[in-house]
Design an enzyme around this catalytic site. Structure first.
Site, short mmCIF file in Angstrom:
data_model
loop_
_atom_site.label_atom_id
_atom_site.label_comp_id
_atom_site.label_asym_id
_atom_site.label_seq_id
_atom_site.Cartn_x
_atom_site.Cartn_y
_atom_site.Cartn_z
N SER A 1 0.80 -1.22 0.00
CA SER A 1 0.00 0.00 0.00
C SER A 1 0.83 1.26 0.00
O SER A 1 0.28 2.34 0.06
CB SER A 1 -0.94 0.01 1.20
N ALA B 1 6.42 -0.50 -0.72
CA ALA B 1 6.52 -1.32 0.49
C ALA B 1 5.44 -0.92 1.49
O ALA B 1 4.97 0.21 1.50
CB ALA B 1 7.90 -1.17 1.12
N ASP B 2 5.06 -1.88 2.31
CA ASP B 2 4.12 -1.60 3.39
C ASP B 2 4.45 -2.52 4.56
O ASP B 2 4.82 -3.67 4.37
CB ASP B 2 2.68 -1.81 2.94
N THR B 3 4.31 -1.97 5.77
CA THR B 3 4.63 -2.71 6.99
C THR B 3 3.42 -2.74 7.90
O THR B 3 2.71 -1.75 8.02
CB THR B 3 5.82 -2.06 7.72
#
Length: 208
Positions: A15, A82-84
């Site tokens: 996202s 990237a998404d965390t």
């Protein structure tokens, strides 16, 4: 963003597009920017196995960004997304919506191990096409047992309010953590070592 669950088919979630570096002659260029593609995929219950790396809709967003930046005169060599997220007992923890929500999150994490998952998508420009490289990284974080006083004191700093899971390992939140198993930078939000491993063969091919 509230604590939420993702659809079981959303094993590969992305996202966020991350950074912009423009290149001059012979140098690489990469685009990174922030964007969200999470909300269409929220649902309950969560299938936690390999939760994060790239939902087709999110990948589509990344590809749109790559194509939008491409012109006959110039285009990025690659685009990074990237998404965390933080997960515990099948629940995904986003950013706290208010103080009470932050207190609840940190109380749930107190004295327990949870997982931090980051999904990364690297779009590589090859001629007229874009090649997609996906991976995910998981780090286990062991929280100390926190008293209500400690939790409230941490919330008073304001730090939890813009952090997934309500803490930041790289700042004051690091004092709440007894240990980790895995990549420290993954908990910060980007698995640097794994990304470099994935990037090396891309660069070797570019410059071969």
């Amino acid at each position: 963003m509230e604590s939420c669950n993702l659809k079981p088919d959303a094993k590969k979630e992305l996202s966020q597009v991350i950074a912009l570096v423009k290149a001059n002659k012979g140098k690489l260029s990469a685009y990174v920017n922030q964007s969200s593609a999470v909300s269409p995929f929220l649902q309950s219950p969560l299938s936690i196995a390999e939760l994060v790396v790239t939902i087709p809709g999110a990948n589509c967003l990344l590809l749109q960004v790559a194509k939008r930046l491409s012109t006959p005169q110039s285009s990025p060599d690659f685009v990074i997304g990237a998404d965390t997220c933080v997960t515990l007992d099948g629940t995904v923890y986003g950013k706290p919506k208010d103080r009470d929500h932050a207190f609840s999150m940190l109380s749930n994490l107190s004295g327990r191990n949870h997982e931090v998952l980051t999904g990364v998508c690297l779009m590589v420009h090859k001629g007229q096409e874009w090649q997609e490289i996906n991976f995910s990284e998981t780090t286990t974080v062991n929280f100390a047992t926190l008293s209500p006083q400690v939790i409230n004191a941490y919330i008073d700093t304001g730090e939890p309010m813009d952090k997934a899971g309500g803490y930041g390992i790289q700042a004051l939140g690091g004092m709440l953590i007894e240990g980790i198993q895995g990549d420290y930078y993954n908990v910060m939000g980007f698995p640097l070592h794994r990304f470099c491993q994935s990037l090396v063969p891309v660069l070797e091919e570019m410059f071969s």
